[in-house]
Design an enzyme around this catalytic site. Structure first.
Site, short mmCIF file in Angstrom:
data_model
loop_
_atom_site.label_atom_id
_atom_site.label_comp_id
_atom_site.label_asym_id
_atom_site.label_seq_id
_atom_site.Cartn_x
_atom_site.Cartn_y
_atom_site.Cartn_z
N GLY A 125 -88.51 -36.85 69.36
CA GLY A 125 -87.66 -37.74 68.60
C GLY A 125 -86.23 -37.26 68.42
N GLY B 10 -83.97 -36.94 70.74
CA GLY B 10 -83.04 -37.70 71.57
C GLY B 10 -82.97 -37.24 73.01
N SER C 4 -90.53 -27.92 75.20
CA SER C 4 -90.31 -26.50 75.54
C SER C 4 -90.09 -25.65 74.30
CB SER C 4 -89.10 -26.36 76.47
OG SER C 4 -89.02 -27.37 77.42
#
Length: 200
Positions: free
Chosen positions: A14, A16, A85
């Site tokens: 979330g 972006g 990641s």
């Protein structure tokens, strides 16, 4: 500038990553580059089906993305990888695996990501329905020396894109394009930061 490269977006769900990856893809295509996007969700569906969200499985997934990214980048493709990641050690490992690696930290407070929650995942994680969710019950280790840090809660997507493109120009990975919406002062600031980090 015929060599390929890999832009590796890291950040919370979330934050972006996918939005900026799409904007970057469009911009690089406009410049005539060959571009491939490796989105974390798509890779899990097609390349890493069956993997869970333990640390070991997450790292296996990222190594697979890095393997494909390296194959593409060494053949002149601009690769955009968008994956959470969460761990510094695997990001360092991936950096060593991939040609012309550029780490982009999409830095967005977890509170903002929870408000956005485009896939409803935070709601499930906070209710306990979804386990091992990064930022809730699994850690996210912020990058130590990303080439680019994007704060999506504080700037527009276009501002983020402009700074990212300027960084790629300074790194000589893409040709410079006049009139892209950034000033000489912004270029000087980015150039100094990259030099201080040891990237130029």
């Amino acid at each position: 500038m015929n060599d390929g490269f890999c832009i590796w977006f890291t950040g919370l769900s979330g934050a972006g990553k996918s939005t900026l990856a799409k904007l970057l893809e469009d911009s690089l295509l406009e410049r005539g580059l060959r571009v491939e996007v490796l989105d974390g969700d798509a890779v899990r569906t097609n390349l890493s089906k069956g993997l869970g969200f333990s640390r070991e499985d997450r790292e296996t997934n990222l190594r697979r993305i890095a393997f494909v990214a390296n194959l593409l980048s060494r053949n002149g493709v601009a690769v955009i990888a968008a994956a959470i990641s969460p761990y510094q050690s695997i990001r360092d490992e991936v950096r060593g695996m991939v040609n012309n690696f550029v780490e982009v930290f999409i830095n967005c407070p977890v509170e903002v990501c929870i408000e956005r929650d485009p896939k409803g995942l935070y709601k499930k994680a906070l209710s306990g329905e979804l386990k091992h969710f990064t930022g809730i019950d699994d850690p996210f280790e912020p990058p130590l020396k990303p080439e680019v840090e994007i704060r999506t809660a504080e700037e527009t997507p276009q501002e983020s894109l402009n700074r990212l493109l300027l960084t790629l120009e300074i790194l000589r990975l893409i040709p410079a394009m006049p009139g892209q919406g950034y000033s000489d002062e912004e270029a000087a600031v980015l150039q100094k930061r990259l030099k201080d980090l040891g990237y130029i």
